[in-house]
Design an enzyme around this catalytic site. Structure first.
Site, PDB file in Angstrom:
ATOM      1  N   ILE A   1      54.563  -7.122  44.062  1.00  0.00           N
ATOM      2  CA  ILE A   1      53.738  -8.126  43.388  1.00  0.00           C
ATOM      3  C   ILE A   1      54.235  -8.357  41.967  1.00  0.00           C
ATOM      4  O   ILE A   1      54.248  -9.485  41.477  1.00  0.00           O
ATOM      5  CB  ILE A   1      52.264  -7.687  43.382  1.00  0.00           C
ATOM      6  CG1 ILE A   1      51.706  -7.663  44.807  1.00  0.00           C
ATOM      7  CG2 ILE A   1      51.428  -8.637  42.528  1.00  0.00           C
ATOM      8  CD1 ILE A   1      50.277  -7.150  44.900  1.00  0.00           C
TER       9      ILE A   1
ATOM     10  N   THR B   1      54.253  -5.317  33.783  1.00  0.00           N
ATOM     11  CA  THR B   1      54.517  -3.914  34.094  1.00  0.00           C
ATOM     12  C   THR B   1      54.573  -3.706  35.606  1.00  0.00           C
ATOM     13  O   THR B   1      54.039  -4.491  36.385  1.00  0.00           O
ATOM     14  CB  THR B   1      53.433  -3.004  33.497  1.00  0.00           C
ATOM     15  OG1 THR B   1      52.159  -3.312  34.098  1.00  0.00           O
ATOM     16  CG2 THR B   1      53.334  -3.188  31.993  1.00  0.00           C
ATOM     17  N   GLY B   2      55.239  -2.625  36.011  1.00  0.00           N
ATOM     18  CA  GLY B   2      55.288  -2.291  37.430  1.00  0.00           C
ATOM     19  C   GLY B   2      56.178  -3.182  38.250  1.00  0.00           C
ATOM     20  O   GLY B   2      55.826  -3.565  39.367  1.00  0.00           O
TER      21      GLY B   2
ATOM     22  N   TYR C   1      43.055   6.708  43.422  1.00  0.00           N
ATOM     23  CA  TYR C   1      43.539   5.352  43.172  1.00  0.00           C
ATOM     24  C   TYR C   1      42.362   4.412  42.922  1.00  0.00           C
ATOM     25  O   TYR C   1      42.314   3.722  41.902  1.00  0.00           O
ATOM     26  CB  TYR C   1      44.355   4.881  44.374  1.00  0.00           C
ATOM     27  CG  TYR C   1      44.817   3.438  44.302  1.00  0.00           C
ATOM     28  CD1 TYR C   1      45.829   3.063  43.422  1.00  0.00           C
ATOM     29  CD2 TYR C   1      44.262   2.477  45.135  1.00  0.00           C
ATOM     30  CE1 TYR C   1      46.259   1.748  43.367  1.00  0.00           C
ATOM     31  CE2 TYR C   1      44.697   1.163  45.088  1.00  0.00           C
ATOM     32  CZ  TYR C   1      45.689   0.803  44.206  1.00  0.00           C
ATOM     33  OH  TYR C   1      46.116  -0.494  44.154  1.00  0.00           O
TER      34      TYR C   1
END
Length: 267
Positions: free
Chosen positions: A34, A26-27, A179
């Site tokens: 990354i 994911t992402g 975060y």
């Protein structure tokens, strides 16, 4: 009957039939991220790759969207022999994780490794964080992580000992409260999976890669991080990708239920 040789082949990146196992990363929204670096490393190690991205997040950030990134990443993975599937998904939506797994299974099959590199990250502190931002951070970083792991656990059908769950975390909180706090919740959710999914033979670990410059660092932050790291350099997406690759291998099976610091000794 499954033999130990079968298990070795699965965990090293190929099933006994020669079919590549499947990792969902994911992402993976930008070629320099990354997530993209991790996807490339796993593809080179023999995995097929499904990945998620969410362009509206990049639109909100200083770096902006990267036109053609999804296509470029898919081409890179294919050059390593990987079959690929790119799924755009807003992980702030509680229904998105199940839809992602449905689409990945439709296109490529059952997921063997879940690698979560997605995040919501907007700097703000105790006094200026809004409720809306706080809730979005927890929806993406914590709730989506739980829901993705839950879908993985419900659907995993691989050989015991081959399943992998890996999440990327952070210990940064000062000036980055929502975060850091939501990433702390992500840690606990991920580590719980090491016990709760033990009956499936699935390992679960969290990686804290420290500060990795993927385009978000100011020159001041960059210089501070270099000075604070014994090796005198910044972390790279490849540093994290190599650790993920090892954890997904047969040799990495014994590492389980751990929060791993991979930051070059950053003080």
């Amino acid at each position: 009957m499954t033999t130990s040789a079968d298990q070795d082949q699965h965990a090293q990146g190929r099933s006994p039939s020669g079919v590549r196992p499947l990792a969902l990363v994911t992402g993976v929204g930008r070629t320099v991220g990354i997530g993209a670096g991790t996807a490339r490393r796993l593809a080179a190690s023999g995995w097929d790759i499904a990945f998620t991205y969410w362009t509206p997040y990049d639109d909100r950030m200083a770096w902006g969207r990267e036109p053609g990134a999804t296509e470029a990443i898919s081409r890179d993975l294919a050059e390593h022999g990987a079959s690929t599937a790119a799924v755009e998904a807003d992980l702030a939506d509680a229904d998105a994780p199940a839809r992602v797994f449905d689409e990945v299974e439709r296109q490529l099959g059952t997921v063997t490794a879940l690698v979560m590199c997605h995040c919501e990250s907007v700097d703000s502190g105790l006094l200026d964080t809004t409720v809306e931002s706080f809730d979005r951070h927890f929806a993406v970083n914590a709730r989506a992580t739980w829901l993705l792991i839950r879908e993985f656990g419900r659907r995993f059908a691989g050989v015991p000992g081959t399943g992998r769950i890996i999440s990327l975390t952070s210990d940064h909180t000062v000036g980055n409260l929502p975060y850091g706090a939501s990433k702390g919740a992500l840690d606990r959710i991920t580590l719980a999976a090491a016990r709760e999914l033990a009956h499936l033979g699935v390992t679960a670990n969290a990686i804290n890669p420290g500060p990795v410059d993927t385009g978000w660092m100011s020159e001041e932050i960059r210089e501070h991080c270099v000075r604070s790291t014994p090796l005198g350099r910044l972390g790279t997406p490849q540093d994290t990708a190599h650790l993920v690759d090892f954890l997904c291998s047969r040799e990495g099976e014994w590492i389980n239920g751990q929060l791993l610091m991979s930051n070059g000794g950053l003080a």
